[in-house]
Scaffold this motif. Structure first.
Motif, short mmCIF file in Angstrom:
data_model
loop_
_atom_site.label_atom_id
_atom_site.label_comp_id
_atom_site.label_asym_id
_atom_site.label_seq_id
_atom_site.Cartn_x
_atom_site.Cartn_y
_atom_site.Cartn_z
N GLU A 1 0.82 -1.21 0.00
CA GLU A 1 0.00 0.00 0.00
C GLU A 1 0.86 1.27 0.00
O GLU A 1 0.33 2.37 -0.13
N GLY A 2 2.17 1.16 0.20
CA GLY A 2 3.03 2.32 0.10
C GLY A 2 3.69 2.78 1.38
O GLY A 2 4.27 3.86 1.43
N TYR A 3 3.65 1.96 2.43
CA TYR A 3 4.29 2.34 3.68
C TYR A 3 5.75 1.88 3.70
O TYR A 3 6.06 0.75 3.33
N PHE B 1 9.70 8.88 -5.66
CA PHE B 1 8.41 9.37 -5.17
C PHE B 1 8.62 10.38 -4.05
O PHE B 1 9.53 10.21 -3.23
N TYR C 1 4.89 7.41 3.77
CA TYR C 1 3.92 6.90 2.80
C TYR C 1 4.27 7.44 1.43
O TYR C 1 4.55 8.63 1.28
N SER D 1 2.80 7.18 -2.70
CA SER D 1 1.70 6.75 -3.57
C SER D 1 2.33 6.06 -4.78
O SER D 1 2.75 6.71 -5.74
N GLU E 1 2.53 2.11 -7.15
CA GLU E 1 1.95 0.81 -7.48
C GLU E 1 3.08 -0.20 -7.66
O GLU E 1 4.24 0.16 -7.82
#
Length: 83
Positions: A21-23, A47, A64, A66, A68
């Motif tokens: 999920e991006g953590y 990112f 975090y 964002s 994929e």
């Protein structure tokens, strides 16, 4: 890698992807007081990251991003080790 800009300079460190999920987890001292935080993955994608939280005593911080197609780290189970 983790790169940060601070009012008086910059800092860098490493991190580990905790979840798809991006953590991302890193050291709190790396991101402490940062104005901006950038995460670069091993596939060279970069990112902007936001700070979710940090703990100075354990020197851990969660970021975090964002993104994929993240592959989280796999942690071992110490209960499976022989006595």
């Amino acid at each position: 890698s983790i790169s940060c800009t601070h009012p008086g300079g910059s800092s860098t460190g490493t991190g580990v992807i905790l979840s798809s999920e991006g953590y991302v987890v890193t050291n709190a001292h790396v991101v402490d007081g940062a104005q901006s935080v950038t995460v670069q993955l091993t596939d060279n994608r970069t990112f902007q990251a936001s700070l979710v939280g940090s703990d100075e005593i354990s020197d851990l911080a969660v970021l975090y991003i964002s993104a994929e197609d993240l592959i989280p780290a796999v942690f071992g189970d110490s209960s499976l080790l022989p006595p």
